[in-house]
Design a protein around this motif. Structure first.
Motif, PDB file in Angstrom:
ATOM      1  N   GLY A  26       0.805  -1.219   0.000  1.00 22.31           N
ATOM      2  CA  GLY A  26       0.000   0.000   0.000  1.00 22.31           C
ATOM      3  C   GLY A  26       0.837   1.267   0.000  1.00 22.31           C
ATOM      4  O   GLY A  26       2.078   1.232  -0.074  1.00 22.31           O
ATOM      5  N   SER A  27       0.155   2.397   0.124  1.00 20.60           N
ATOM      6  CA  SER A  27       0.809   3.714   0.072  1.00 20.60           C
ATOM      7  C   SER A  27       1.957   3.817   1.067  1.00 20.60           C
ATOM      8  O   SER A  27       1.765   3.595   2.270  1.00 20.60           O
ATOM      9  CB  SER A  27      -0.205   4.807   0.409  1.00 20.60           C
ATOM     10  OG  SER A  27      -1.090   4.993  -0.644  1.00 20.60           O
ATOM     11  N   HIS A  58       3.507   4.775  -5.020  1.00 18.13           N
ATOM     12  CA  HIS A  58       3.220   3.501  -5.703  1.00 18.13           C
ATOM     13  C   HIS A  58       4.053   3.480  -6.986  1.00 18.13           C
ATOM     14  O   HIS A  58       3.743   4.203  -7.940  1.00 18.13           O
ATOM     15  CB  HIS A  58       1.731   3.407  -6.070  1.00 18.13           C
ATOM     16  CG  HIS A  58       0.804   3.300  -4.894  1.00 18.13           C
ATOM     17  ND1 HIS A  58       0.216   2.110  -4.512  1.00 18.13           N
ATOM     18  CD2 HIS A  58       0.375   4.223  -4.013  1.00 18.13           C
ATOM     19  CE1 HIS A  58      -0.544   2.317  -3.450  1.00 18.13           C
ATOM     20  NE2 HIS A  58      -0.466   3.592  -3.121  1.00 18.13           N
ATOM     21  N   ARG A  78      -0.494  -0.376  -6.368  1.00 14.78           N
ATOM     22  CA  ARG A  78      -1.740  -1.061  -6.711  1.00 14.78           C
ATOM     23  C   ARG A  78      -2.602  -0.133  -7.559  1.00 14.78           C
ATOM     24  O   ARG A  78      -2.254   1.033  -7.786  1.00 14.78           O
ATOM     25  CB  ARG A  78      -2.479  -1.445  -5.439  1.00 14.78           C
ATOM     26  CG  ARG A  78      -2.858  -0.240  -4.559  1.00 14.78           C
ATOM     27  CD  ARG A  78      -4.103  -0.486  -3.762  1.00 14.78           C
ATOM     28  NE  ARG A  78      -4.163  -1.713  -3.008  1.00 14.78           N
ATOM     29  CZ  ARG A  78      -3.746  -1.867  -1.743  1.00 14.78           C
ATOM     30  NH1 ARG A  78      -3.193  -0.852  -1.103  1.00 14.78           N
ATOM     31  NH2 ARG A  78      -3.878  -3.022  -1.120  1.00 14.78           N
ATOM     32  N   HIS A  80      -6.168   1.778  -7.987  1.00 18.05           N
ATOM     33  CA  HIS A  80      -7.340   2.242  -7.239  1.00 18.05           C
ATOM     34  C   HIS A  80      -8.419   2.635  -8.248  1.00 18.05           C
ATOM     35  O   HIS A  80      -8.103   3.185  -9.308  1.00 18.05           O
ATOM     36  CB  HIS A  80      -6.993   3.480  -6.396  1.00 18.05           C
ATOM     37  CG  HIS A  80      -5.817   3.294  -5.483  1.00 18.05           C
ATOM     38  ND1 HIS A  80      -4.527   3.502  -5.890  1.00 18.05           N
ATOM     39  CD2 HIS A  80      -5.758   2.923  -4.185  1.00 18.05           C
ATOM     40  CE1 HIS A  80      -3.701   3.264  -4.884  1.00 18.05           C
ATOM     41  NE2 HIS A  80      -4.409   2.907  -3.835  1.00 18.05           N
ATOM     42  N   TYR A  82     -10.343   5.113  -8.033  1.00 16.04           N
ATOM     43  CA  TYR A  82     -10.391   6.575  -8.229  1.00 16.04           C
ATOM     44  C   TYR A  82      -9.407   7.072  -9.289  1.00 16.04           C
ATOM     45  O   TYR A  82      -9.521   8.194  -9.783  1.00 16.04           O
ATOM     46  CB  TYR A  82     -10.158   7.331  -6.909  1.00 16.04           C
ATOM     47  CG  TYR A  82      -8.771   7.179  -6.298  1.00 16.04           C
ATOM     48  CD1 TYR A  82      -7.667   7.808  -6.852  1.00 16.04           C
ATOM     49  CD2 TYR A  82      -8.575   6.416  -5.162  1.00 16.04           C
ATOM     50  CE1 TYR A  82      -6.395   7.664  -6.297  1.00 16.04           C
ATOM     51  CE2 TYR A  82      -7.319   6.275  -4.597  1.00 16.04           C
ATOM     52  CZ  TYR A  82      -6.232   6.895  -5.169  1.00 16.04           C
ATOM     53  OH  TYR A  82      -4.982   6.747  -4.626  1.00 16.04           O
ATOM     54  N   ALA A 110      -2.660   1.596   3.581  1.00 13.23           N
ATOM     55  CA  ALA A 110      -2.668   2.690   4.557  1.00 13.23           C
ATOM     56  C   ALA A 110      -4.137   3.046   4.777  1.00 13.23           C
ATOM     57  O   ALA A 110      -4.921   3.035   3.827  1.00 13.23           O
ATOM     58  CB  ALA A 110      -1.923   3.890   3.992  1.00 13.23           C
ATOM     59  N   TYR A 189     -10.597  12.714   0.736  1.00 18.02           N
ATOM     60  CA  TYR A 189     -10.760  12.079   2.045  1.00 18.02           C
ATOM     61  C   TYR A 189     -12.202  12.331   2.491  1.00 18.02           C
ATOM     62  O   TYR A 189     -12.947  13.105   1.871  1.00 18.02           O
ATOM     63  CB  TYR A 189      -9.757  12.651   3.047  1.00 18.02           C
ATOM     64  CG  TYR A 189      -8.321  12.254   2.759  1.00 18.02           C
ATOM     65  CD1 TYR A 189      -7.908  10.935   2.909  1.00 18.02           C
ATOM     66  CD2 TYR A 189      -7.377  13.198   2.335  1.00 18.02           C
ATOM     67  CE1 TYR A 189      -6.590  10.558   2.643  1.00 18.02           C
ATOM     68  CE2 TYR A 189      -6.056  12.828   2.063  1.00 18.02           C
ATOM     69  CZ  TYR A 189      -5.678  11.512   2.218  1.00 18.02           C
ATOM     70  OH  TYR A 189      -4.393  11.127   1.944  1.00 18.02           O
ATOM     71  N   SER A 209      -8.958   1.350  -1.048  1.00 16.11           N
ATOM     72  CA  SER A 209      -8.485   0.197  -1.831  1.00 16.11           C
ATOM     73  C   SER A 209      -8.964  -1.090  -1.166  1.00 16.11           C
ATOM     74  O   SER A 209      -9.952  -1.100  -0.448  1.00 16.11           O
ATOM     75  CB  SER A 209      -6.952   0.217  -1.887  1.00 16.11           C
ATOM     76  OG  SER A 209      -6.403  -0.017  -0.584  1.00 16.11           O
ATOM     77  N   HIS A 244      -1.900  13.326   1.853  1.00  7.15           N
ATOM     78  CA  HIS A 244      -1.267  12.085   1.389  1.00  7.15           C
ATOM     79  C   HIS A 244       0.219  12.062   1.771  1.00  7.15           C
ATOM     80  O   HIS A 244       0.774  10.992   2.046  1.00  7.15           O
ATOM     81  CB  HIS A 244      -1.465  11.933  -0.119  1.00  7.15           C
ATOM     82  CG  HIS A 244      -0.964  10.629  -0.659  1.00  7.15           C
ATOM     83  ND1 HIS A 244      -1.473   9.399  -0.249  1.00  7.15           N
ATOM     84  CD2 HIS A 244       0.025  10.344  -1.550  1.00  7.15           C
ATOM     85  CE1 HIS A 244      -0.820   8.426  -0.888  1.00  7.15           C
ATOM     86  NE2 HIS A 244       0.091   8.972  -1.670  1.00  7.15           N
TER      87      HIS A 244
HETATM   88  O1  LIG Z   1      -3.181   2.014  -1.621  1.00  4.58           O
HETATM   89  P1  LIG Z   1      -3.572   2.410  -0.243  1.00  4.58           P
HETATM   90  O2  LIG Z   1      -4.942   1.946   0.121  1.00  4.58           O
HETATM   91  O3  LIG Z   1      -2.540   1.987   0.776  1.00  4.58           O
HETATM   92  O4  LIG Z   1      -3.587   4.002  -0.264  1.00  4.58           O
HETATM   93  C1  LIG Z   1      -4.298   4.876   0.600  1.00  4.58           C
HETATM   94  C2  LIG Z   1      -5.648   5.221  -0.026  1.00  4.58           C
HETATM   95  C3  LIG Z   1      -5.267   6.292  -1.032  1.00  4.58           C
HETATM   96  O5  LIG Z   1      -4.762   5.711  -2.195  1.00  4.58           O
HETATM   97  C4  LIG Z   1      -4.176   7.032  -0.360  1.00  4.58           C
HETATM   98  C5  LIG Z   1      -4.692   8.201   0.414  1.00  4.58           C
HETATM   99  O6  LIG Z   1      -3.665   8.818   1.157  1.00  4.58           O
HETATM  100  O7  LIG Z   1      -3.573   6.103   0.588  1.00  4.58           O
END
Ligand SMILES: O=P(O)(O)O[C@@H]1C[C@H](O)[C@@H](CO)O1
Length: 275
Positions: A26-27, A58, A78, A80, A82, A110, A189, A209, A244
Motif C-alpha cells: 500500500g501507500s 506507488h 496497486r 485504485h 479513483y 494505509a 478524504y 483500496s 497524502h
Molecule cells: O493504496 P492504499 O490503500 O494503501 O492508499 C491509501 C488510499 C489512497 O490511495 C491514499 C490516500 O492517502 O492512501
C-alpha cells in the motif's frame, strides 16, 4: 479481457521462478521489497494491456525475489478505482497471480483510523470489510475457471493464518488488533459526518483500496491476510487536516515494525505449509 494465463506463463518463464506468495504493498509501504533477495523488476508498462499506476508512493512494478526464504512477487503500486481504472482492471493482478499458481496473498494498505482505540502508526489486521464503494469487480460474465457466480463472503481473510500470526506476536509480547475496513471511492478524504456514520456502521478503518482485491481473491479462493497501517486518525477525530504526504510519511516511519510483522506472517505461513 487480458489473457492472464498467457501473461503469467511468459512472466514465470522469463524470470525463471514460480512465486508461492503475492504481496500488494500500500501507500508508502513499497520499502518491503528492499528485503527481497535475487530480485527482478517487471514494470507494469512492460505488460501489454496492463493498467498503469499513477499514485505517489506507488512505483508501478512487480518485484520477484526470495522473501524470508519464500519465492515471492510483490506489487509496488496497486490500482485504485479513483485513478479512473475499470473495476475489473483494479483486480487484474489478483487473477494474474492466480494464473501464476499462487495460492497465498498478503494485502497491505494505509488507512484512516475510525476506532478511537487506534493511534497513528498502529498496524491492524483486517478481519472483515464493508463495500461502501458499491462497485463489485465480479460484475459482468462470471469466469467459471476462477470461481463461482455467487461467492460466499463469510470470511474474506484466512482465519487460520491470522490466528497463527496473532499467537506468534502475542508470544513476543505484542497485541495484533483486528478490525473492519470500509472502502470509499476517494480520492477526496472523508468528511467528519461521513466518518461518524461509518463508525455507526461498524467500521474501524477507512481506505480507498483493498475491498475489490479481497472480493476477487475470495472469488478465486486465494488464502489471504490483510494488514492495514493506520497512518492517521480519520477525518474529524483529531484537529489535523489530512494529506497524502503525511500518510506516506507515517507509513515510512513505522517501517521496522511493519517489516517485522510481515516477516512473522511469512514465518507462520511456512509453519502452516510444513504441517
Ligand atoms: O493504496 P492504499 O490503500 O494503501 O492508499 C491509501 C488510499 C489512497 O490511495 C491514499 C490516500 O492517502 O492512501
Amino acid at each position: 479481457m487480458l489473457n492472464y494465463f498467457q501473461i503469467a506463463s511468459s512472466m514465470i518463464r522469463d524470470i525463471g521462478m514460480k512465486p508461492k506468495i503475492a504481496l500488494i504493498l500500500g501507500s508508502g509501504l513499497g520499502y518491503l521489497t528492499c528485503e527481497f533477495q535475487n530480485s527482478t523488476a517487471v514494470y507494469y508498462s512492460q505488460i501489454p494491456g496492463f493498467p498503469a499506476s499513477t499514485v505517489q508512493g506507488h512505483s508501478g512494478r512487480f518485484i520477484f525475489g526470495n522473501f524470508h526464504g519464500i519465492p515471492s512477487v510483490a506489487m509496488e503500486g496497486r490500482f485504485h478505482f479513483y485513478e479512473g481504472h475499470e473495476i475489473r482492471d483494479v483486480v487484474s493482478p489478483i487473477y494474474l497471480f492466480k494464473e501464476m499458481g499462487i495460492e497465498r496473498l498478503l494485502i497491505t494498505n494505509a488507512s484512516g483510523g475510525i476506532n478511537k482505540t487506534y493511534s497513528p502508526g498502529e498496524i491492524v489486521a483486517i478481519r472483515d470489510i464493508i463495500n461502501l464503494g458499491f462497485r463489485n469487480p465480479l460484475r459482468g460474465p462470471n469466469e467459471e475457471k476462477f470461481g463461482v457466480r455467487f461467492p460466499d463472503m463469510s470470511s474474506v481473510v484466512d482465519l487460520e493464518w491470522l490466528a497463527r500470526l496473532r499467537e506468534r506476536l502475542c508470544r513476543d509480547g505484542h497485541e495484533l488488533k483486528e478490525g473492519t475496513y470500509i472502502w470509499t471511492l476517494g480520492p477526496s478524504y472523508e468528511s467528519p459526518s461521513e466518518i461518524k456514520s461509518f463508525e455507526f456502521l461498524g467500521a474501524d478503518m477507512v481506505g480507498m483500496s483493498t475491498v475489490p482485491e479481497l472480493i476477487a481473491a475470495n472469488h478465486c479462493r486465494m488464502k489471504t491476510l490483510a494488514l492495514s497501517c493506520v497512518t492517521n486518525m480519520a477525518s474529524g477525530i483529531l484537529k489535523e487536516k489530512l494529506s497524502h504526504d503525511d500518510v506516506v510519511r507515517t507509513a515510512n516511519r513505522i517501517r521496522h515494525r511493519f517489516s517485522d510483522i510481515v516477516g512473522k506472517a511469512l514465518e507462520v505461513l511456512k509453519e502452516i505449509d510444513d504441517e
